[in-house]
Design a protein around this motif. Sequence first.
Motif, PDB file in Angstrom:
ATOM      1  N   VAL A 413      64.287  58.486  52.642  1.00 52.48           N
ATOM      2  CA  VAL A 413      63.157  59.408  52.603  1.00 52.48           C
ATOM      3  C   VAL A 413      61.842  58.670  52.470  1.00 52.48           C
ATOM      4  N   HIS A 414      61.794  57.657  51.589  1.00 55.55           N
ATOM      5  CA  HIS A 414      60.545  56.925  51.407  1.00 55.55           C
ATOM      6  C   HIS A 414      60.132  56.208  52.691  1.00 55.55           C
ATOM      7  N   ALA A 415      61.106  55.614  53.354  1.00 53.35           N
ATOM      8  CA  ALA A 415      60.787  54.857  54.568  1.00 53.35           C
ATOM      9  C   ALA A 415      60.379  55.756  55.716  1.00 53.35           C
ATOM     10  N   ASN A 416      60.837  57.004  55.700  1.00 49.19           N
ATOM     11  CA  ASN A 416      60.561  57.906  56.830  1.00 49.19           C
ATOM     12  C   ASN A 416      59.782  59.143  56.400  1.00 49.19           C
ATOM     13  N   MET A 417      59.040  59.041  55.275  1.00 45.54           N
ATOM     14  CA  MET A 417      58.364  60.216  54.742  1.00 45.54           C
ATOM     15  C   MET A 417      57.379  60.823  55.732  1.00 45.54           C
ATOM     16  N   GLU A 418      56.574  59.994  56.365  1.00 42.22           N
ATOM     17  CA  GLU A 418      55.576  60.523  57.290  1.00 42.22           C
ATOM     18  C   GLU A 418      56.241  61.215  58.480  1.00 42.22           C
ATOM     19  N   LYS A 419      57.346  60.625  58.937  1.00 46.06           N
ATOM     20  CA  LYS A 419      58.057  61.226  60.064  1.00 46.06           C
ATOM     21  C   LYS A 419      58.641  62.579  59.676  1.00 46.06           C
ATOM     22  N   MET A 420      59.224  62.647  58.494  1.00 44.11           N
ATOM     23  CA  MET A 420      59.802  63.907  58.033  1.00 44.11           C
ATOM     24  C   MET A 420      58.722  64.958  57.811  1.00 44.11           C
ATOM     25  N   LYS A 421      57.590  64.511  57.277  1.00 42.33           N
ATOM     26  CA  LYS A 421      56.489  65.442  57.048  1.00 42.33           C
ATOM     27  C   LYS A 421      55.945  65.981  58.363  1.00 42.33           C
ATOM     28  N   ALA A 422      55.971  65.149  59.395  1.00 41.84           N
ATOM     29  CA  ALA A 422      55.518  65.598  60.715  1.00 41.84           C
ATOM     30  C   ALA A 422      56.424  66.700  61.248  1.00 41.84           C
ATOM     31  N   VAL A 423      57.735  66.575  61.031  1.00 45.45           N
ATOM     32  CA  VAL A 423      58.667  67.632  61.442  1.00 45.45           C
ATOM     33  C   VAL A 423      58.361  68.917  60.683  1.00 45.45           C
ATOM     34  N   PHE A 424      58.100  68.777  59.400  1.00 41.27           N
ATOM     35  CA  PHE A 424      57.765  69.944  58.578  1.00 41.27           C
ATOM     36  C   PHE A 424      56.515  70.637  59.112  1.00 41.27           C
ATOM     37  N   MET A 425      55.529  69.838  59.511  1.00 41.01           N
ATOM     38  CA  MET A 425      54.287  70.405  60.031  1.00 41.01           C
ATOM     39  C   MET A 425      54.513  71.179  61.330  1.00 41.01           C
ATOM     40  N   LYS A 426      55.509  70.739  62.116  1.00 47.36           N
ATOM     41  CA  LYS A 426      55.808  71.471  63.349  1.00 47.36           C
ATOM     42  C   LYS A 426      56.299  72.873  63.038  1.00 47.36           C
ATOM     43  N   MET A 427      56.973  73.026  61.920  1.00 47.39           N
ATOM     44  CA  MET A 427      57.484  74.342  61.531  1.00 47.39           C
ATOM     45  C   MET A 427      56.413  75.165  60.832  1.00 47.39           C
ATOM     46  N   ILE A 435      56.869  77.233  54.655  1.00 52.94           N
ATOM     47  CA  ILE A 435      57.471  77.810  55.858  1.00 52.94           C
ATOM     48  C   ILE A 435      58.070  79.159  55.498  1.00 52.94           C
ATOM     49  N   ASP A 436      57.529  80.223  56.099  1.00 54.43           N
ATOM     50  CA  ASP A 436      58.112  81.541  55.841  1.00 54.43           C
ATOM     51  C   ASP A 436      59.144  81.849  56.919  1.00 54.43           C
ATOM     52  N   ILE A 437      59.790  82.997  56.799  1.00 52.30           N
ATOM     53  CA  ILE A 437      60.895  83.320  57.692  1.00 52.30           C
ATOM     54  C   ILE A 437      60.425  83.501  59.126  1.00 52.30           C
ATOM     55  N   GLU A 438      59.189  83.993  59.308  1.00 54.53           N
ATOM     56  CA  GLU A 438      58.670  84.169  60.663  1.00 54.53           C
ATOM     57  C   GLU A 438      58.432  82.803  61.326  1.00 54.53           C
TER      58      GLU A 438
END
Length: 837
Positions: A413-427, A435-438
């Motif tokens: 997670v630490h090594a890929n935090m920015e990448k994971m956060k970018a995925v979260f931002m897509k949602m 992230i809500d259900i919609e």
Amino acid sequence: MKATLAQSFDGCIRIADGGTCPIRGIIPRSWYFENKEINIAMPGEQLTCVWQTAFAKGLHNNSTSGDIPKESIKELMLALANLESVHYSVRTFQEVFGSSDVISFKSFKRYVDTHLREKGYPLHLVLDEIERKCWELCQPYYKTTLNKEDTRKLWMISNRLVDENSYPSVICQREGNWFMEKMFTTIGKMWKCSEVFKTEGATFQDLLNIVEDTVLHETSQDKMQKSMTTLYASIVTEVMKSGWVYKRTRKQANWTNWVHRWCILTPNKIIYCKEEKATPKLSQTKGELLINKHTKLLGLNDYNGLIHKLKGRFIVSNEPVIDLEVAVGSAEEKVSWLSALEESIKCCREKTTPIQKLLNERRGLDVKNEHGKIQKDNKGPTTTTKMIISAKNGKHVHTGEDEDNKELSENIVHANMEKMKAVFMKMDKDGNGRIDIEEFAAFLQSIGLQMSKQEANMVYKSVDTDGNGYVSFEEFQLYFTKHVMDETSSAECVNAMRRAFMEADRDGSGTLSFREFTEYIWDKKRSIRMSQVMKVFSEATKSGSDEVSFTDFQQVIQNGASNLMMPIIEGDINEDETSDVFRDQLKQVYDDTEAKELASYIRGRWNKFASFRRAGATGTVVMTGGHGMVADILPGEYNLVDLACFSDLPPLVPKHTVIKGVKWVSSSIPGKSGKAIFPKDFDGKIVTDLATNELLRYYGCSFADTQQEKVSLLYRHGIQDFTYENGYLEKYVTTANGGAGIEKHDFSHLDCPLAANSGTFILGKFTDDDEIHITGFKIPVRHTLYIPGGTIHCNDYLSGTWRTMLSDETDIDHVHLTRALSNENGGKYEHFQFQFD
């Protein structure tokens, strides 16, 4: 698969023998046994007091499913509306339960937590108030010869024993016999009447009758009362640990004095009392510290103070609100307390209590004894409690976290935090950090997943672990690392990899050639690009061999080829298909995402701040935004120190006066001062600054009351209050003591002004350039300055009362302030004192 679900937390099923087996995806409310659905009703829910009250008042008697008519619950809510911790709204009640005629216990429990609880009140306090009020409402309806207090305790015990899905609320045979066994044990007897509890269970009135008919025939009223008190403490109060300790607390900046207290630990708080006989409910309690899932533990070394010599020290911290420092007398007792505290924090994280876990595990054991064929998985992930020392958003070290999760959090997670956060931002389309259900449904559609609303909700709830209706980044991170990245954490997955390897090894040689490797993947997934296959094979054969062993095969999957291999291997793993598809697609999105996408997103998200301009009346720009955002903070809980430590900023340097050519001439005679010889052109003026931790660090000092930093004291020290009266400088320093000076010594100082207008505290240091830097600091009242040994300082210019730590076990190297009037060899100097700009 034959298994019984006793209770599930954090992606694990508690199987009948107390073990765990890993699952991923949704945990159903029921499990299947021989293809028949068995509904599992859980004991141990405190809110069953509402169901008990409804039945005692006779609001209805026709329910058999455990549901209660909505109007009956509404009537009870009106009686609870005046509680301090309750916020009852008729409109909210109607919105939550809609047109439904009945209310289930599960939905009612969720309503209490999310809507009925007054903002700012911990859930356990709300439940306690509701239970007390319910007892007042239903107590008049019970018929018994027991005294009122024993009846109340027994009623509260029964609330922890009844089935949450039953109505009337009943205690099943297994819980009833378990309780009577414990009760008879406390009075020194043996429980032999196991048939008194009917198959359909016992209501509270039935329990009263059983206790009167059995216990009172075996012992005296006095012994029964003592038994009830003991059982109440273990089942209701759930005292996990108690004993005499020394404790002190810190609120804001100041510690209290050490005091001797009787401490009681329950699943949700530490209570401290003056007397051992005190209980958590009595008025003798002197205070408490609430335990929550963010509470931190920190072990400390032994304390050697002037008054107290304390062993077995540790801190329980709810920073930044309060810290509780405890000393329990020995290292062994310290381990015992920390273990109990870690279990308490773990219960808060899992939203359960020790008695609930015990009852549910017993239920699992009983079902196992009944069927005798429950599968066991000893290789499932085990839970290891860990002491929390510090926590930072995105870098959590949780108590009770799975060891696998901890390693993933640190290594992946630490090594890929920015990448994971970018995925979260897509949602997170609206960028509010949730992230809500919609948004979730829109994301599913964007990645080509055609799910029904029911399927989408099922997957969403597996990510929304706290059930509050939205997914935070912390929940997303936990789900992703546990269920998407951690595909190799279970024995089941290893077995699947082994089966896949054997299937690919067509010639049975025990290794995979390039042809076997590529043909196996292509047979399983034709859409794979050859460049990807070759890249994975190259990684697997790094050791120099031309073929892939099973160890190479397993290692390459664990180290980064899961996006290629896991969708293939997962076909052999028996788990929820809907969640599988979602995880596969989410992993694919992650693999296709570049870390730089986050930076691009952040620039767009905060562009209005970066391009910010304000013009004055003349059109001149008077305010602008920075060229880029310093940080992007998602909603969540943070330590303030983590938010405020800006690592991109250079260290602060206090205002200081630089004097070149200063010579420090120590005296060779003990007790006599030497000379600090300043240049003859130095006017004696030095600058002043307001002391802060950052500025004090320039001289190696700090504020002792704002941090938990361990220091070594080489000598015995004493703490004393000293008052510098008006005229101290003129009447003593410059006349009786031979003049103003500066000093250094091997022992450490603590200096704390106890009132305002406390004068100026001088700190200095020599640099490599043969110059001295000096600052006159203004110390805020009640802030304790720590000055390590060897630091140049001076207290000649202080006023008022200061609390000071010092030692008499080493000499002080004190020098008078002098200026050369002629050549140094002439020996002509004049004394002077500092003036402050």
